[in-house]
Design a protein around this motif. Structure first.
Motif, PDB file in Angstrom:
ATOM      1  N   TYR A  37       0.842  -1.202   0.000  1.00 40.91           N
ATOM      2  CA  TYR A  37       0.000   0.000   0.000  1.00 40.91           C
ATOM      3  C   TYR A  37       0.877   1.252   0.000  1.00 40.91           C
ATOM      4  O   TYR A  37       0.667   2.185  -0.796  1.00 40.91           O
ATOM      5  CB  TYR A  37      -0.921  -0.013   1.221  1.00 40.91           C
ATOM      6  CG  TYR A  37      -1.718   1.249   1.426  1.00 40.91           C
ATOM      7  CD1 TYR A  37      -2.976   1.398   0.857  1.00 40.91           C
ATOM      8  CD2 TYR A  37      -1.212   2.305   2.198  1.00 40.91           C
ATOM      9  CE1 TYR A  37      -3.710   2.563   1.040  1.00 40.91           C
ATOM     10  CE2 TYR A  37      -1.943   3.470   2.377  1.00 40.91           C
ATOM     11  CZ  TYR A  37      -3.191   3.595   1.801  1.00 40.91           C
ATOM     12  OH  TYR A  37      -3.907   4.761   1.988  1.00 40.91           O
ATOM     13  N   PHE A  38       1.858   1.294   0.898  1.00 42.49           N
ATOM     14  CA  PHE A  38       2.701   2.480   0.993  1.00 42.49           C
ATOM     15  C   PHE A  38       3.646   2.601  -0.205  1.00 42.49           C
ATOM     16  O   PHE A  38       3.871   3.709  -0.710  1.00 42.49           O
ATOM     17  CB  PHE A  38       3.470   2.474   2.316  1.00 42.49           C
ATOM     18  CG  PHE A  38       2.608   2.775   3.503  1.00 42.49           C
ATOM     19  CD1 PHE A  38       2.081   4.036   3.689  1.00 42.49           C
ATOM     20  CD2 PHE A  38       2.307   1.790   4.433  1.00 42.49           C
ATOM     21  CE1 PHE A  38       1.263   4.323   4.781  1.00 42.49           C
ATOM     22  CE2 PHE A  38       1.490   2.063   5.518  1.00 42.49           C
ATOM     23  CZ  PHE A  38       0.970   3.336   5.692  1.00 42.49           C
ATOM     24  N   ARG A  41       2.220   4.268  -3.146  1.00 36.75           N
ATOM     25  CA  ARG A  41       1.971   5.699  -2.967  1.00 36.75           C
ATOM     26  C   ARG A  41       3.259   6.476  -2.754  1.00 36.75           C
ATOM     27  O   ARG A  41       3.247   7.591  -2.211  1.00 36.75           O
ATOM     28  CB  ARG A  41       0.988   5.887  -1.798  1.00 36.75           C
ATOM     29  CG  ARG A  41      -0.423   5.442  -2.158  1.00 36.75           C
ATOM     30  CD  ARG A  41      -1.275   5.089  -0.961  1.00 36.75           C
ATOM     31  NE  ARG A  41      -2.609   4.665  -1.377  1.00 36.75           N
ATOM     32  CZ  ARG A  41      -2.888   3.449  -1.863  1.00 36.75           C
ATOM     33  NH1 ARG A  41      -1.918   2.546  -1.974  1.00 36.75           N
ATOM     34  NH2 ARG A  41      -4.113   3.134  -2.242  1.00 36.75           N
ATOM     35  N   ASP A 137      -6.124   7.752   4.891  1.00 32.92           N
ATOM     36  CA  ASP A 137      -5.233   6.588   4.938  1.00 32.92           C
ATOM     37  C   ASP A 137      -5.783   5.534   5.893  1.00 32.92           C
ATOM     38  O   ASP A 137      -5.793   4.337   5.582  1.00 32.92           O
ATOM     39  CB  ASP A 137      -3.836   6.996   5.433  1.00 32.92           C
ATOM     40  CG  ASP A 137      -3.060   7.848   4.443  1.00 32.92           C
ATOM     41  OD1 ASP A 137      -3.388   7.833   3.242  1.00 32.92           O
ATOM     42  OD2 ASP A 137      -2.118   8.527   4.893  1.00 32.92           O
TER      43      ASP A 137
END
Length: 354
Positions: A37-38, A41, A137
């Protein structure tokens, strides 16, 4: 068995481990999903040092201390950090823009179904972005964790929460009014200072205990713990925001109302999962707050921790940012239906015998 030696642990017997193993494998899958996920991004994952000159400066957090021994035999006190926050903010000062960190952290005097002396904190920071972005988030991460674990609901002690529903955003003042019938902002002056007697009177009127030596902070915490937190995050997650500036910790005051700060906490199933700040970058104000926290720690516990002067110097050049710390083990608990935090930790720390 010697006094104060670790009690025999059940974790290493094959049958007990077999019961825990599904939770642990799910933990690995969730951690991998969150890392993805991170990464998607454009976050850079960082790995901070566990040993620090200061473990943090919150009055009611307790650290583990050790001594570094130099070649001459001289010793320097060091601490196992209670959060990677100081190190992460130094990296923001150095020029990093988006960072994430899975860190083992250490807190003394903490043990129970939701507490373990060593646990994993997931922290992430966004330079140049507001703390409302962290709320988005959080909503996404709850869904990612549940979906990865194959769960439609987050569950704890028979209560559940929809991880795919938009979290409720509730101010602390509104929560006090709703769940305790207390007008919290009436106990906070325009400059952010607090009126202890006003809060004590409001609490007495609604049947809450007040002791003569309670400070405003003591009273605030009692209302929060006894009347507010147990009712948060059922049906859907709750984002409890706009904490009083007296409880800001490392958060900056809100430009909308100087009585409150850009701080929120995330709750699901009555469990606190995360604590977020629109980060304070005023080093002089941060030093003042640390001084107040350490004075309270000395008053209550008879000890203090040193300040991290390196951190305070870095704060002078740190850009505007938002940051958040999430209890990763707790998130795994809720996403898998585990009853205790040690069910989702691969190698729990043995308890000390009385």
């Amino acid at each position: 068995m010697k006094p104060n030696s670790p009690a025999p642990s059940p974790w290493w017997t094959p049958d007990v481990h077999a019961d825990r193993r599904p939770f642990l494998i799910a933990r690995n899958r969730i951690q991998l999903a969150l890392r993805s996920y991170f990464a998607e991004r454009d976050f850079v994952e960082v790995d901070t040092s566990t040993l620090q000159v200061s473990p943090g400066n919150e009055a009611h957090l307790h650290a583990f201390r050790t001594d570094a021994i130099g070649h001459s035999g001289a010793t320097t006190p060091l601490y196992l950090h209670t959060s990677p926050e100081f190190a992460c903010k130094k990296l923001l000062s150095a020029g990093e823009k988006r960072i994430s960190c899975f860190a083992h952290v250490y807190r003394n005097r903490e043990r129970g179904p939701l507490h373990h002396p060593e646990f994993t904190m997931l922290e992430w920071y966004r330079a140049g972005e507001g703390y409302e972005t962290l709320m988005d988030d959080c909503a996404e991460l709850l869904a990612v964790a549940a979906q990865t674990a194959g769960m439609e609901r987050l569950v704890y002690r028979g209560k559940d929460c929809d991880p795919f529903a938009e979290p409720e955003r509730l101010t602390v003042a509104d929560a006090f009014a709703r769940h305790a019938g207390i007008d919290l902002l009436e106990t906070i002056r325009p400059d952010g200072s607090t009126d202890r007697n006003a809060l004590a009177q409001a609490m007495a009127a609604c049947g809450l205990r007040v002791a003569p030596d309670d400070t405003w902070a003591d009273l605030f915490s009692r209302v929060l713990v006894e009347r507010v937190e147990p009712l948060l995050g059922f049906g859907r997650a709750t984002i409890l925001c706009e904490y009083p500036v007296a409880e800001a910790a490392l958060a900056r005051p809100s430009p909308r109302d100087p009585r409150v700060a850009e701080r929120f906490e995330l709750y699901a199933c009555g469990v606190e999962l995360a604590n977020a700040f629109g980060e304070l970058t005023d080093a002089a104000e941060q030093r003042r707050r640390f001084g107040l926290e350490m004075a309270e720690k000395q008053r209550v516990y008879g000890e203090t921790y040193p300040l991290d002067e390196d951190f305070l110097a870095a704060l002078e050049i740190m850009p505007e940012a938002s940051g958040i710390a999430l209890g990763f083990d707790r998130l795994v608990m809720l996403a898998t239906g585990a009853a205790r935090i040690d069910q989702v930790i691969w190698a729990p720390v043995a308890e000390t015998a009385p």
